[in-house]
Design a protein around this motif. Structure first.
Motif, PDB file in Angstrom:
ATOM      1  N   ARG A 316      40.884  49.135  37.481  1.00 18.71           N
ATOM      2  CA  ARG A 316      40.166  47.954  37.012  1.00 18.71           C
ATOM      3  C   ARG A 316      39.760  47.082  38.186  1.00 18.71           C
ATOM      4  O   ARG A 316      40.337  47.143  39.279  1.00 18.71           O
ATOM      5  CB  ARG A 316      41.007  47.156  36.019  1.00 18.71           C
ATOM      6  CG  ARG A 316      42.311  46.622  36.563  1.00 18.71           C
ATOM      7  CD  ARG A 316      43.028  45.777  35.510  1.00 18.71           C
ATOM      8  NE  ARG A 316      43.438  46.572  34.368  1.00 18.71           N
ATOM      9  CZ  ARG A 316      42.929  46.415  33.153  1.00 18.71           C
ATOM     10  NH1 ARG A 316      41.996  45.493  32.939  1.00 18.71           N
ATOM     11  NH2 ARG A 316      43.359  47.149  32.143  1.00 18.71           N
ATOM     12  N   SER A 317      38.727  46.284  37.945  1.00 20.07           N
ATOM     13  CA  SER A 317      38.288  45.294  38.922  1.00 20.07           C
ATOM     14  C   SER A 317      37.989  44.015  38.165  1.00 20.07           C
ATOM     15  O   SER A 317      38.198  43.923  36.948  1.00 20.07           O
ATOM     16  CB  SER A 317      37.044  45.787  39.660  1.00 20.07           C
ATOM     17  OG  SER A 317      35.918  45.763  38.800  1.00 20.07           O
ATOM     18  N   LYS A 318      37.439  43.038  38.842  1.00 14.84           N
ATOM     19  CA  LYS A 318      37.082  41.783  38.191  1.00 14.84           C
ATOM     20  C   LYS A 318      35.897  41.974  37.242  1.00 14.84           C
ATOM     21  O   LYS A 318      35.673  41.155  36.354  1.00 14.84           O
ATOM     22  CB  LYS A 318      36.731  40.731  39.249  1.00 14.84           C
ATOM     23  CG  LYS A 318      37.907  40.347  40.139  1.00 14.84           C
ATOM     24  CD  LYS A 318      37.487  39.348  41.194  1.00 14.84           C
ATOM     25  CE  LYS A 318      38.658  38.985  42.097  1.00 14.84           C
ATOM     26  NZ  LYS A 318      38.268  38.020  43.174  1.00 14.84           N
ATOM     27  N   VAL A 319      35.160  43.086  37.443  1.00 14.92           N
ATOM     28  CA  VAL A 319      33.939  43.305  36.666  1.00 14.92           C
ATOM     29  C   VAL A 319      34.177  44.186  35.453  1.00 14.92           C
ATOM     30  O   VAL A 319      33.744  43.886  34.347  1.00 14.92           O
ATOM     31  CB  VAL A 319      32.839  43.931  37.557  1.00 14.92           C
ATOM     32  CG1 VAL A 319      31.579  44.204  36.748  1.00 14.92           C
ATOM     33  CG2 VAL A 319      32.550  43.019  38.736  1.00 14.92           C
TER      34      VAL A 319
END
Length: 408
Positions: A316-319
């Motif tokens: 996962r990332s912030k996006v």
């Protein structure tokens, strides 16, 4: 020093192998392939003709240094000495002529104008393990000639006991790089490679298909690798099928097809290949919450093929979010995303259907469909099944993700 050939030092001919550090005689293996050995050859006084026993000594040296069972690669230094007499017009090239006589002995054995050797070498093949190749190379030779006239006594002795007057000293010393140069390391692919499609990313680690370490052969590293993506839910549900498995029910929500000219068959490799091909899928949060997994081809101990959920990581990332699994070169084929369900859960995911209807699939004699059409002609899926698919109108793709891995 250890003397081979003639058994008494006063004979002043022989093959000498240095003692090991700390003393002690060389082992049989160290005698057969010593790191370094030296040969003393006698000549008739005033000539460049061998003494009677010199040929036997040279033959023994050749059988060690040029044996195709000896894995060492020797550079050779041939040092010629004169008789220690004052130089005249007749004897000023005596030391040089003696080195040339010894050199000619070895070239005549090679049947060439220079010394040729064929020697065994090993390299490591990532699929086949340690392999052997035979290397043919020109032996590097250095010439020296020394006049002993007027030299101090200690400079006219070998090991303080053997006179160097009328001799040639031949030194064999291991130096692989001087003999054959640097070896090649071959990787397929030659570097880490990333292949992107709209909603998936395939990462090929350097050498994930093949690695050959320490070979003199040329590196043939051609690699054709393609990814065909099937993650749009409409064509999937219109032609729906379960992931093939005899005992488990594996529900699929899309797949990619990996193709390569370097695909390996099961059992083709003597040692297991590492899982160093990484497959990533961009997913919706709802998909990961529904325990969607990456499913790939696996092999039983008897070589049977079946599809099983692979060890899947959440990323996962912030996006956005995604999932990742690692495979090896023998698993390059169709890679699915989906999940395992129980037989009694089929009606939770699919609609009952009749044989012959469009998009129907069969499980143990019962028929199911992945969708229905509402009065507006739109596809309708059951909620748990719909939750397995991504909305293909979303814009984020794996290449936009700075992913932090979270193992599931």
């Amino acid at each position: 020093m250890f003397l081979l050939g003639m058994q008494v030092l006063v004979a002043q001919n022989g093959i000498f192998i240095p003692r090991k550090p700390g003393g002690g005689r060389p082992t049989a293996a160290e005698i057969a392939s010593p790191v370094k050995f030296e040969v003393i050859v006698s000549f008739e006084e005033g000539t460049s003709r061998y003494a009677l026993d010199a040929i036997d000594i040279l033959d023994s040296a050749y059988n060690i240094g040029f044996s195709n069972k000896n894995p060492r690669f020797y550079k050779i230094t041939i040092t010629g000495f004169d008789d220690g007499k004052e130089l005249t017009e007749n004897n000023n090239t005596l030391a040089k002529d003696r080195t040339e006589a010894v050199y000619h002995y070895f070239t005549s054995r090679s049947k060439a104008e220079f010394m040729i050797r064929i020697a065994p070498s090993t390299y490591m093949h990532s699929c086949l393990g340690e392999q052997q190749e035979m290397l043919r190379y020109r032996v590097p030779v250095d010439f020296k000639w020394v006049s002993l006239y007027g030299k101090p006594e200690k400079e006219t002795k070998y090991t303080q006991k053997i006179s160097l007057f009328g001799k040639v000293l031949v030194t064999f010393e291991e130096d692989m790089e001087a003999c054959v140069g640097k070896f090649n390391n071959c990787y397929i692919p030659r570097r880490d490679t990333i292949i992107r499609t709209p909603y998936s990313t395939t990462i090929l680690s350097k050498g994930c298909f093949q690695q050959i370490i320490g070979t003199k052969d040329d590196c043939i590293t051609d690699l054709d690798f393609t990814v065909e993506e099937h993650l749009d839910y409409k064509p999937i549900i219109e032609n729906y099928f379960l992931i093939p498995h005899k005992k488990q029910i594996l529900v699929q929500a899309g797949y990619i097809i990996l193709r390569s000219n370097r695909t390996l068959k099961y059992g083709e490799c003597k040692q297991p290949l590492p899982d160093s091909i990484f497959v990533r899928f961009a997913t919706r949060e709802e998909q990961t919450e529904n325990d969607i997994r990456i499913i790939g081809k696996t092999y039983s101990e008897k070589g049977g093929i079946e599809y099983k959920p692979l060890r899947t990581k959440k990323i996962r990332s912030k996006v956005t979010v995604g999932i990742e699994a690692a495979i090896n070169a023998a698993q390059v084929d169709t890679i699915f995303i989906g999940k395992r369900i129980q037989e009694e859960e089929l009606s939770k995911y699919f609609y009952p259907a009749k044989s012959g209807e469009p998009g129907v699939f069969e499980v143990d004699g019962d028929y199911y469909k992945a969708y229905k059409l509402n009065k507006y002609g739109e596809y309708v899926m059951k909620k748990p099944f719909e939750a397995l698919f991504r909305n293909t109108q979303e814009e984020e793709t794996p290449q936009d993700m700075d992913m932090e891995e979270e193992e599931e």
